[in-house]
Design a protein around this motif. Structure first.
Motif, PDB file in Angstrom:
ATOM      1  N   THR A 236       0.816  -1.222   0.000  1.00  0.00           N
ATOM      2  CA  THR A 236       0.000   0.000   0.000  1.00  0.00           C
ATOM      3  C   THR A 236       0.844   1.263   0.000  1.00  0.00           C
ATOM      4  OG1 THR A 236      -0.180  -0.137   2.428  1.00  0.00           O
ATOM      5  CG2 THR A 236      -1.946  -1.136   1.118  1.00  0.00           C
ATOM      6  N   ARG A 237       2.124   1.132  -0.304  1.00  0.00           N
ATOM      7  CA  ARG A 237       2.978   2.325  -0.388  1.00  0.00           C
ATOM      8  C   ARG A 237       2.766   3.031  -1.731  1.00  0.00           C
ATOM      9  NH1 ARG A 237       8.848   0.188   0.197  1.00  0.00           N
ATOM     10  NH2 ARG A 237       7.906  -1.434  -1.112  1.00  0.00           N
ATOM     11  N   LEU A 238       2.615   4.345  -1.654  1.00  0.00           N
ATOM     12  CA  LEU A 238       2.466   5.182  -2.848  1.00  0.00           C
ATOM     13  C   LEU A 238       3.608   6.179  -2.872  1.00  0.00           C
ATOM     14  CD1 LEU A 238       0.730   6.069  -5.303  1.00  0.00           C
ATOM     15  CD2 LEU A 238      -0.492   7.601  -3.750  1.00  0.00           C
ATOM     16  N   LEU A 239       4.354   6.176  -3.942  1.00  0.00           N
ATOM     17  CA  LEU A 239       5.423   7.154  -4.134  1.00  0.00           C
ATOM     18  C   LEU A 239       4.803   8.435  -4.670  1.00  0.00           C
ATOM     19  CD1 LEU A 239       8.526   7.636  -4.109  1.00  0.00           C
ATOM     20  CD2 LEU A 239       8.549   6.832  -6.485  1.00  0.00           C
ATOM     21  N   ILE A 240       5.072   9.542  -3.989  1.00  0.00           N
ATOM     22  CA  ILE A 240       4.487  10.819  -4.399  1.00  0.00           C
ATOM     23  C   ILE A 240       5.571  11.879  -4.468  1.00  0.00           C
ATOM     24  CG2 ILE A 240       2.288  10.212  -3.316  1.00  0.00           C
ATOM     25  CD1 ILE A 240       2.937  12.233  -1.107  1.00  0.00           C
ATOM     26  N   GLY A 241       5.266  12.987  -5.144  1.00  0.00           N
ATOM     27  CA  GLY A 241       6.110  14.165  -5.144  1.00  0.00           C
ATOM     28  C   GLY A 241       5.461  15.244  -4.299  1.00  0.00           C
ATOM     29  N   HIS A 242       6.282  16.022  -3.568  1.00  0.00           N
ATOM     30  CA  HIS A 242       5.761  17.101  -2.730  1.00  0.00           C
ATOM     31  C   HIS A 242       6.655  18.332  -2.854  1.00  0.00           C
ATOM     32  CE1 HIS A 242       8.783  17.055   0.578  1.00  0.00           C
ATOM     33  NE2 HIS A 242       8.913  15.785   0.226  1.00  0.00           N
ATOM     34  N   GLN A 243       6.150  19.467  -2.346  1.00  0.00           N
ATOM     35  CA  GLN A 243       6.866  20.747  -2.433  1.00  0.00           C
ATOM     36  C   GLN A 243       7.062  21.387  -1.058  1.00  0.00           C
ATOM     37  OE1 GLN A 243       4.055  22.609  -5.300  1.00  0.00           O
ATOM     38  NE2 GLN A 243       5.826  22.877  -6.629  1.00  0.00           N
TER      39      GLN A 243
END
Length: 644
Positions: A236-243
């Motif tokens: 259930t891990r989701l790789l995301i981008g953040h700022q």
């Protein structure tokens, strides 16, 4: 006058100038590969003279052209099982259409009446808003965007009616589907800021699992993006981008537990990533000051290790099951190539090889909002002052880089200096730089371009009497706006698929771009008319002094034709020097002959007005033609999202 795509038959290689060879030389995109059948790949190439999709069986070496359409095809996805190719079918480049599904292998499978059957029967045509295909190749999550419905997301299963699982008036799109198909990640802008998405994870029935929204409760909007679920069943891990630290960085979010793993990579500039196939590590793509490099990040050891690449730009990369990394690389001087860390060239198209060009040099100029980065190319062995083209990139959320591009190289071959400016609004220099153009849209970017122009003249590089302002899409918009707001600064303007009348453009453009414009300008034309007026080239058209060349696709949904005609009518009403070319395609052309014809006429237009060397226009092409965008293959065949 409207002319169709195509031109006279290409000349033989020996008679062909280098600038034309760069366009004609076969190029390929980074191959996509099937997770459960990694020997099967899908790529895009212009080998036939039109960009189309190709299937590649790495075991047998067979390559097969999958699509064959008059205006080309670049939007496609290979299913995880390697059995199906999903491709988007629009009409003449208008980006409004449906997904179709074709088998990877030639022929029609048993039980299938049509090898190009609609992949989602029951869904009406729309603008695409993301696609994620399940492991069986027939289940998919389809994102749609229309003026009537806003954004909708449907779950599609073979033999069943599509089920709507999401709907909202603001823009949204499909992020990813988990490995086992139990979780769906959605990027949405329900908060009304189309530049900064929030994330929502849904079950297949549309019920919510988790939400992550960095825009809530703060005065500074921060964006999030989906990079992909871990490629492991039940993970259930989701790789995301953040700022959160003022730039794009990757983070791992466990959507079941809510745990966030901040990687805190010590790298300047923007950073993105994708999973290694076993989920134990990340392939990190680092972009800083117009160049890119690769790293492997081991999640357990929290260790970052550089993946060797040559100086230049990595336009895309993927980690293979055997641990090697394949990547699309180029520099301004060297054409693009798909390489592997094994040392091999992965995909080398047959036929003519593209000539190289000259390298770029970096220039930093103090502007009103901070240091502005520009990339400069000049003919080898030539000193200034030179006729100079300011080639302005589109987007605006994009940036020029040290990457191979046939368009700028053509101008260099004809004796021009080429300057590309990463103005405020460009990506790659932090969130504040990208977000700086709100409300004074267009005018802020032109302040940065003006600062670089002043440097180019004062340094002796540019001849102040032979300055060309040129760009495509958002760059075309800035060209028309600059000719009107800085009429004494420019000798010539070439605007490719531009915005000329911002209000009409807003009314006619695709829904996702309307949302972006509301974010940039703070409302609709009815709500903030003064901002639309201040940012519209039409407001300043009577001040334009330079000859202007405009090209437009008659089916363009991003910079629609009606608003271009409004601008042209105003030029014609006062007998301003201008030429117009309308061609049968959308937001640019995927046909090589068409691109060459446009660039040839663009060069000749400049030659007639600046007294420089032209490109010997073919006799069937009239003087009322112009240019289209041209760039490295990664830009030409990549998705543009909500950008212009």
């Amino acid at each position: 006058m409207t002319q169709s795509n195509g031109s006279a038959s290409p000349r033989r290689g020996g008679d062909m100038p280098d600038w034309e060879k760069r366009f004609r030389a076969p190029r390929v995109s980074l191959p996509d590969w099937a997770e459960d059948a990694p020997h099967r790949s899908l790529f895009v190439s212009n080998a036939t003279g039109t960009f189309e999709l190709y299937a590649w069986d790495r075991t047998t070496g067979e390559q097969r052209q999958v699509t064959d359409r008059t205006n080309g095809t670049t939007d496609g996805l290979l299913s995880p099982d390697g059995e199906w190719i999903w491709w988007f079918d629009d009409k003449d480049g208008d980006e409004f259409g449906i997904w179709r599904r074709r088998p990877f292998a030639a022929g029609t499978p048993a039980g299938e009446e049509n090898p190009d059957a609609p992949a989602a029967p029951g869904l009406e045509p729309s603008y695409p808003a993301g696609l994620a295909v399940g492991r069986d190749g027939r289940t998919a999550v389809v994102g749609r965007s229309t003026d009537e419905d806003g954004s909708t997301i449907h779950l599609v299963r073979a033999g069943q009616e599509p089920v709507e699982i999401y709907r909202h008036r603001e823009s949204a799109g499909v992020g990813d589907l988990s490995h086992d198909g139990s979780l769906i990640a959605v990027e949405h802008t329900e908060h009304g800021d189309a530049m900064h998405s929030a994330l929502r994870v849904l079950r297949p029935d549309g019920s919510m699992v988790a939400e992550l929204d960095d825009s809530k409760g703060g005065t500074v909007e921060l964006g999030l993006e989906v990079l992909g679920f871990a490629p492991v069943d039940g993970d259930t891990r989701l790789l995301i981008g953040h700022q959160r630290r003022g730039r794009w960085e990757p983070m791992v979010w466990d959507v079941a537990s809510g745990e966030e793993t901040d990687l805190a990579l010590d790298l300047p500039g923007d950073v993105t990533a994708e999973w290694y196939p076993d989920g134990s590590a990340l392939l990190v793509v680092h972009d800083f000051e117009a160049r890119g490099e690769l790293f492997r990040y081991d999640l357990a050891a929290r260790e970052l290790r550089r993946v060797p690449t040559a100086p230049g730009t990595v336009s895309g990369a993927t980690a293979r099951p055997d641990g090697t990394v394949e990547y699309l690389w180029s520099s301004a001087a060297e054409p693009s190539v798909v390489r592997s860390t094994s040392g091999e060239v992965v995909l080398d198209p047959p036929g003519m090889k593209s000539p190289g060009s000259v390298p770029v040099r970096d220039v930093w100029v103090e502007g009103p909002g901070g240091r502005v980065h520009a990339l400069v190319q000049t003919p080898a062995g030539v000193t200034g002052p030179l006729p100079t083209v300011f080639d302005i990139h589109g987007g605006p959320t994009w940036h020029d880089s040290d990457a191979f591009a046939a368009g700028p190289a053509a101008w260099v071959d004809h004796g021009y200096a080429v300057v590309r400016v990463n103005y405020r609004g460009s990506t790659g220099y932090g969130r504040e730089w990208t977000d700086a153009l709100r409300h004074r849209v267009g005018l802020i970017e032109l302040e940065d371009i003006a600062a670089v122009r002043e440097w180019a003249v004062s340094s002796g590089l540019a001849d102040p009497q032979r300055l060309v302002l040129m760009g495509g899409s958002w760059g075309g918009y800035l060209t028309l706006l600059g000719l009107g707001t800085q009429p004494e600064a420019w000798t010539l303007g070439i605007a490719q698929v531009p915005v000329g009348d911002y209000v009409t453009a807003y009314n006619d453009e695709m829904e996702a771009l309307k949302a972006m414009d509301r974010t940039l300008l703070g409302g609709t034309p009815e709500e903030v008319p003064e901002r639309f007026e201040a940012s519209s080239p039409l407001t300043y058209v009577d001040a334009v002094k330079a000859p202007v060349y405009i090209s437009a696709g008659v089916n363009d949904p991003r910079c629609p034709i009606r608003q271009v005609e409004n601008y042209v009518d105003r030029l014609a009403a006062r007998d301003a020097v201008h030429e117009v070319y309308r061609y049968e395609a959308g937001h640019g052309s995927l046909v090589v002959d068409e691109r060459i014809k446009q660039v040839r006429l663009e060069l000749d237009f400049a030659a007639r007005h600046l007294g420089t060397a032209g490109a010997s226009a073919s006799p069937e092409a009239s003087a009322s033609t112009s240019a289209s965008t041209s760039a490295d293959v990664s830009r030409e065949v990549g998705g543009t999202g909500t950008a212009r």
